[in-house]
Design an enzyme around this catalytic site. Structure first.
Site, mmCIF file in Angstrom:
data_model
loop_
_atom_site.group_PDB
_atom_site.id
_atom_site.type_symbol
_atom_site.label_atom_id
_atom_site.label_comp_id
_atom_site.label_asym_id
_atom_site.label_seq_id
_atom_site.Cartn_x
_atom_site.Cartn_y
_atom_site.Cartn_z
ATOM 1 N N HIS A 166 33.608 42.895 31.804
ATOM 2 C CA HIS A 166 34.969 43.191 30.369
ATOM 3 C C HIS A 166 36.180 43.164 31.091
ATOM 4 C CE1 HIS A 166 36.736 45.199 27.273
ATOM 5 N NE2 HIS A 166 36.606 43.669 26.391
ATOM 6 N N LYS A 168 39.944 42.506 33.744
ATOM 7 C CA LYS A 168 40.602 40.943 33.183
ATOM 8 C C LYS A 168 41.431 41.106 33.958
ATOM 9 C CE LYS A 168 39.482 41.568 28.424
ATOM 10 N NZ LYS A 168 38.589 42.777 27.596
ATOM 11 N N ASP A 173 46.253 35.045 46.828
ATOM 12 C CA ASP A 173 46.517 34.958 48.120
ATOM 13 C C ASP A 173 46.865 36.771 48.814
ATOM 14 O OD1 ASP A 173 46.731 32.684 48.336
ATOM 15 O OD2 ASP A 173 49.419 32.808 48.076
ATOM 16 N N HIS A 344 45.579 44.636 20.659
ATOM 17 C CA HIS A 344 44.357 44.128 21.933
ATOM 18 C C HIS A 344 44.946 45.347 22.798
ATOM 19 C CE1 HIS A 344 41.834 42.423 24.577
ATOM 20 N NE2 HIS A 344 40.853 42.239 23.285
ATOM 21 N N LYS A 346 44.635 47.438 25.606
ATOM 22 C CA LYS A 346 43.978 49.506 26.025
ATOM 23 C C LYS A 346 45.043 50.134 26.733
ATOM 24 C CE LYS A 346 40.965 45.994 25.835
ATOM 25 N NZ LYS A 346 40.136 45.943 24.803
ATOM 26 N N ASP A 351 52.367 62.400 28.749
ATOM 27 C CA ASP A 351 53.261 63.617 28.916
ATOM 28 C C ASP A 351 55.023 62.041 29.421
ATOM 29 O OD1 ASP A 351 52.345 65.562 27.839
ATOM 30 O OD2 ASP A 351 51.502 65.902 30.022
#
Length: 426
Positions: A166, A168, A173, A344, A346, A351
């Site tokens: 999952h 991404k 380089d 979408h 995440k 704080d």
């Protein structure tokens, strides 16, 4: 004879049932060892605990990094431009890739670099990317890209078919990296202006943290292909590029909780002032709900923003999450649903000084099963940017109120409880 056959069938049925029960116990035992009831007691503030957070999540703090935040479709302009500038290697890993305008742009960029002599490695989840265009895939392979599917369906992957990649990420380089939630699907283009264009966040990274992102890519690439890569084209010496401290959580050790789960739970327990979460699939486990409740008792402002069923690409997941809303509300957690499109991103900020951003959803699948990557970042400026994104969307959200929620319809409650049964596989 009939009596004998009947006895044999009953015996076979009993044996099958016994084997099914045994298999269920084995699966339960495996999951139990990956899901200990986590607890922590500490009076220190989160900004002083970066080495502890990194160590608990099986990583190390890297200092001297820079981070740049990109929202929505604008991210792809930067990603593709940087791929086009690659001189030696491009490593790209994602869960979702569907044939379309964006898929063709990515295929073109990766193919052009491969034809120029750059080593291009592309790792795609076989389930999430099953709608990858055949033409796009063939184009990349013909150009010289190495395109590998993670856990394709075969007799060799029967035992791991539920384990999905999952993550991404991209590494250029060995010197710069991208990590976040963006997928290669046309819905991620645009600027979240309507229900057909999603919202998301990703980071562009420079500095020593790039080695950690490269290591995460190497883990799954090596596991799928057996190929290990070394040298300055993939792990060059990296000088300081800024003053941001970052660590990466991605490891899944055998017999204990994955690093992303430990990290998320730990920071909930450490928060002193506020926890603001943006996540598309929010289904916390009971111990996480208890931890949120304890945080509220400490005076922590806990808010969660997520899409509603009308804004989600998977309404079943939202209904599964609804099952625990009442308990969360009674604990003092504030819940906001966005009905206009899929949020979408995440993200979690704590704080106002520490942030988590990456590929991990706040659910059992991400915390216990999937291969994920989450970056823990101590940087007040980035936390402020992420909180500003929260405030931008929350103004168009519907805040869930306890009394109204308790009075929602029976059909709604039925769906919430029904889909929660399947929350670990959604």
């Amino acid at each position: 004879m009939a009596s004998f056959l009947g006895s044999a069938l009953h015996g076979a049925a009993a044996l099958f049932l016994a084997l099914a029960v045994l298999l269920g116990l084995v699966i339960w035992s495996i999951k139990r060892h990956h899901s200990p009831k986590l607890k922590i007691e500490c009076d220190a503030t989160i900004d002083t605990l970066m080495p502890s957070l990194a160590g608990l999540s099986l990583g190390s703090v890297t200092f001297g990094n820079s981070v740049e935040l990109f929202e929505n479709g604008a991210f792809f302009d930067v990603l593709i431009e940087r791929i086009g500038a690659a001189q030696q290697t491009v490593h790209f890993e994602t869960f979702l890739w569907k044939e379309g305008v964006l898929g063709q742009r990515m295929a073109n960029a990766l193919s052009e670099r491969a034809r120029a002599g750059v080593k291009v490695r592309v790792l795609l989840d076989a389930t999430g990317s099953k709608k990858l265009g055949k033409g796009e895939r063939q184009q990349m392979k013909d150009a010289g890209c190495k395109v590998v599917m993670f856990h394709e369906r075969s007799i060799y992957t029967i035992g791991v078919m539920n384990d999905r990649d999952h993550r991404k990420l991209a590494v250029i380089d060995g010197k710069e990296a991208f990590v976040g939630g963006h997928c290669i699907v046309d819905d991620w283009l645009g600027n979240a202006e309507d229900g057909k264009h999603f919202a998301d966040l990703s980071l562009h990274l420079h500095g020593p943290i790039v080695h950690s992102v490269q290591a995460a890519f190497s883990e799954n690439w090596g596991g799928q292909t057996g190929e290990l890569f070394v040298g300055d084209d993939v792990f060059p010496e990296l000088e300081a590029a800024g003053d941001v401290a970052i660590h990466a959580a991605y490891a899944k050790p055998e017999g204990s909780a994955p690093a992303v789960k430990i990290l998320h739970h730990t920071v909930i327990c450490l928060a002193k002032k506020r926890i603001w979460i943006q996540n598309p699939y929010f289904i916390p486990e009971p111990e996480a709900i208890d931890a949120f409740g304890e945080a509220v008792k400490r005076g922590v402002d806990v808010r969660v923003m997520m899409p509603s069923t009308s804004g989600s690409d998977n309404p079943m997941v939202q209904h599964a999450g609804h099952r625990n809303f009442e308990k969360l509300l009674m604990c003092g957690v504030r819940l906001f649903e966005y009905p206009h499109t899929l949020l979408h991103q995440k993200v979690m900020t704590v704080d106002g000084v520490w942030s988590a951003i990456g590929s991990s959803n706040f659910d059992d699948r991400s915390f216990d099963t999937n291969d994920e990557i989450t970056l823990g970042i101590k940087d007040r400026a980035l936390a402020g940017q992420l909180d500003a994104v929260f405030e931008k969307y929350v103004g168009r959200c519907h805040e869930i109120e306890l009394k109204a929620w308790q009075n929602r319809g029976l059909w709604h409650k039925f769906k919430d409880n029904l889909f929660y049964v399947f929350n670990e596989v959604l």
